[in-house]
Design a protein around this motif. Sequence first.
Motif, PDB file in Angstrom:
ATOM      1  N   SER A 188     -18.032 106.022  40.374  1.00  0.00           N
ATOM      2  CA  SER A 188     -16.659 106.460  40.554  1.00  0.00           C
ATOM      3  C   SER A 188     -15.684 105.566  39.798  1.00  0.00           C
ATOM      4  O   SER A 188     -15.960 104.408  39.531  1.00  0.00           O
ATOM      5  N   ILE A 189     -14.545 106.161  39.460  1.00  0.00           N
ATOM      6  CA  ILE A 189     -13.461 105.390  38.865  1.00  0.00           C
ATOM      7  C   ILE A 189     -13.009 104.333  39.856  1.00  0.00           C
ATOM      8  O   ILE A 189     -12.636 103.233  39.474  1.00  0.00           O
ATOM      9  N   GLN A 190     -13.078 104.683  41.110  1.00  0.00           N
ATOM     10  CA  GLN A 190     -12.640 103.753  42.163  1.00  0.00           C
ATOM     11  C   GLN A 190     -13.401 102.433  42.055  1.00  0.00           C
ATOM     12  O   GLN A 190     -12.809 101.361  42.161  1.00  0.00           O
ATOM     13  N   ASN A 191     -14.707 102.487  41.825  1.00  0.00           N
ATOM     14  CA  ASN A 191     -15.504 101.261  41.732  1.00  0.00           C
ATOM     15  C   ASN A 191     -15.186 100.472  40.473  1.00  0.00           C
ATOM     16  O   ASN A 191     -15.376  99.256  40.440  1.00  0.00           O
ATOM     17  N   ASN A 192     -14.745 101.152  39.432  1.00  0.00           N
ATOM     18  CA  ASN A 192     -14.511 100.500  38.141  1.00  0.00           C
ATOM     19  C   ASN A 192     -13.032 100.360  37.791  1.00  0.00           C
ATOM     20  O   ASN A 192     -12.708  99.920  36.696  1.00  0.00           O
ATOM     21  N   PHE A 193     -12.142 100.752  38.671  1.00  0.00           N
ATOM     22  CA  PHE A 193     -10.720 100.827  38.320  1.00  0.00           C
ATOM     23  C   PHE A 193     -10.174  99.494  37.812  1.00  0.00           C
ATOM     24  O   PHE A 193      -9.484  99.462  36.799  1.00  0.00           O
ATOM     25  N   ASP A 194     -10.483  98.407  38.495  1.00  0.00           N
ATOM     26  CA  ASP A 194      -9.972  97.102  38.059  1.00  0.00           C
ATOM     27  C   ASP A 194     -10.418  96.785  36.637  1.00  0.00           C
ATOM     28  O   ASP A 194      -9.614  96.335  35.816  1.00  0.00           O
ATOM     29  N   ARG A 195     -11.673  97.031  36.357  1.00  0.00           N
ATOM     30  CA  ARG A 195     -12.189  96.763  35.001  1.00  0.00           C
ATOM     31  C   ARG A 195     -11.535  97.685  33.983  1.00  0.00           C
ATOM     32  O   ARG A 195     -11.203  97.265  32.869  1.00  0.00           O
ATOM     33  N   ILE A 196     -11.365  98.953  34.356  1.00  0.00           N
ATOM     34  CA  ILE A 196     -10.720  99.914  33.446  1.00  0.00           C
ATOM     35  C   ILE A 196      -9.293  99.456  33.138  1.00  0.00           C
ATOM     36  O   ILE A 196      -8.879  99.424  31.973  1.00  0.00           O
ATOM     37  N   TYR A 197      -8.579  99.070  34.158  1.00  0.00           N
ATOM     38  CA  TYR A 197      -7.188  98.635  33.991  1.00  0.00           C
ATOM     39  C   TYR A 197      -7.115  97.422  33.075  1.00  0.00           C
ATOM     40  O   TYR A 197      -6.357  97.400  32.102  1.00  0.00           O
TER      41      TYR A 197
END
Length: 185
Positions: A10-19
């Motif tokens: 999920s994006i939720q699990n990776n959101f910090d890294r994506i940001y």
Amino acid sequence: MSKPISIEGSIQNNFDRIYVTYYSRMLRFAREYVLFEEDAENVVQDVFLLLWEKREVLDIQISLVSYLFSLVKNRSLDYLRHKVVAEEYKQELTFKLLALEQLNYTFTSEEDIEKVIANAIDKLPERCREIFLKSRIEGMKYREIADELDISMNTVENQMSIALRKLRIELKDYLPLLLFLISVK
């Protein structure tokens, strides 16, 4: 250069890294179009907020970076369109302010005002003036004018448009007062 982030899971699990990975690139991209740093930051923040809010339903079929660039592009376009509309509104307000400031209060009677209006109407081209007077003074409908003058309805409409545009320009300094008088009668 950092390794692209997989959005498997999920994006939720990776959101910090994506940001952290993509924020500065998206900001540089937005700044090319939006120009002001603060506005570019707002555009990019909106994109990441959207990404977070839709994290559970997003099904991104292209690469994440392409998706982010597309979102930033679209938000930038929305922002620029809004700025254009806001600028047009600002110009209209400026025009109205100037008209109010330049308004001539030396009229001593309604006859003075009528004289100003009559002079403006007299400056219209002959056919334009004739059609305007039949419509606005005599109260005739466009169809009646067209029939009486043996011209098309389109000609009547065009001539009225010309007359109103010329009168608006000619009477621009008196517009606020004229609008007031029209609403009082």
